[in-house]
Write an enzyme that holds these catalytic residues in place. Sequence first.
Site, short mmCIF file in Angstrom:
data_model
loop_
_atom_site.label_atom_id
_atom_site.label_comp_id
_atom_site.label_asym_id
_atom_site.label_seq_id
_atom_site.Cartn_x
_atom_site.Cartn_y
_atom_site.Cartn_z
N ASP A 1 -11.49 1.85 -23.81
CA ASP A 1 -11.71 1.72 -22.38
C ASP A 1 -11.49 3.01 -21.64
O ASP A 1 -10.75 3.87 -22.08
CB ASP A 1 -10.67 0.76 -21.77
N ARG B 1 -4.69 -8.72 -20.38
CA ARG B 1 -5.59 -8.37 -21.48
C ARG B 1 -4.92 -7.45 -22.50
O ARG B 1 -5.50 -7.18 -23.55
CB ARG B 1 -6.89 -7.76 -20.95
N GLU C 1 2.96 -6.88 8.41
CA GLU C 1 3.28 -5.46 8.26
C GLU C 1 4.24 -5.22 7.09
O GLU C 1 4.67 -4.09 6.87
CB GLU C 1 3.89 -4.91 9.56
N PRO D 1 0.82 -1.22 0.00
CA PRO D 1 0.00 0.00 0.00
C PRO D 1 0.85 1.27 0.00
O PRO D 1 0.35 2.35 -0.32
CB PRO D 1 -0.84 -0.12 1.27
CL1 6GU Z 1 -0.33 -3.77 -3.58
N1 6GU Z 1 -0.86 -4.49 -1.09
C1 6GU Z 1 -1.53 -4.37 0.06
N2 6GU Z 1 -1.27 -5.21 1.06
N3 6GU Z 1 -2.45 -3.44 0.27
C2 6GU Z 1 -2.69 -2.62 -0.74
C3 6GU Z 1 -2.03 -2.70 -1.96
C4 6GU Z 1 -1.12 -3.66 -2.11
N4 6GU Z 1 -2.51 -1.74 -2.77
C5 6GU Z 1 -3.40 -1.09 -2.05
N5 6GU Z 1 -3.53 -1.61 -0.84
#
Ligand code: 6GU
Length: 279
Positions: free
Chosen positions: A192, A177, A135, A108
Amino acid sequence: MGLNIDIVTIFPEYFGDETSGPLRTSLIGKAAARGDIGFQIHDLRRWALDVHHTVDDVPFGGGPGMVMKPDVWGAALDEVLAADGAVDSADAAAGRSADSGRLVVPTPSGVPFTQAVATRYAAQSRLIFACGRYEGIDGRVVDHMRQRMPVDEISVGDYVLAGGEAAVLVMIEAVGRLLPGVLGNASSADDDSFGGAGGSMTGLLEGPVYTRPRTWRGHEVPEILLSGNHAAIARWRRDMALRRTAAHRPDLLTALELDARDRQVLAAGFPVSGKDMAH
Ligand code: 6GU
């Protein structure tokens, strides 16, 4: 030729097996059956050498949760990288092996995954996805791997998943795709949302689409789509895309070149035909 994908995870079952699961379904499954894309799923615990197959430990400095161990990840990535990427039969016959490729670490706190990133990945011969849980992975793993190969830390959106596995499936579907021969209708990628290099819809969210019947539960298909006037239909589609983009993603409008007609459409208000999704 083809895209070879390695996935290292503590949940190999998440990705299915040789015959079923998300990587054997629909467009991606067909591409895999043709050999245009190949998958090798690796269980990280194979490289955890204690009796409990431990992959995590407490964080230095304290704090909640657990951190994935660098020694386990190091051993896993060394071995996966030392093996050639799986090669398709044409590659094997020609004696070609995949290059070392790119390491993709879903997190994230990564840089955003976008259509542009998907397009770059679709041109690679080998991608190695390292799925973290807990984590995250000890920071020295990425530092070390960056000395050996290109490494991308990638996020699929502004929310927190429990691990990288779902994010990897998202990326594989977006990349898959785009591979030559995968999309049934080659031009549909250009139309798209986020699609296409230079089409009239580039950078816009797609507007609503319709099929038969012409009347459904009292709702009519927009008359212009029945007119046979292709220029007018294209202009209407751009108008609807502009309105939807303004309503749902106003941040995207700033990157667009708007002509006088575009501005007039946007000044007329925000009704998005097809009804708003969010309530
Ligand atoms: Cl790539 N991994 C995780 N654990 N949470 C996320 C993410 C990735 N992308 C957004 N939230």
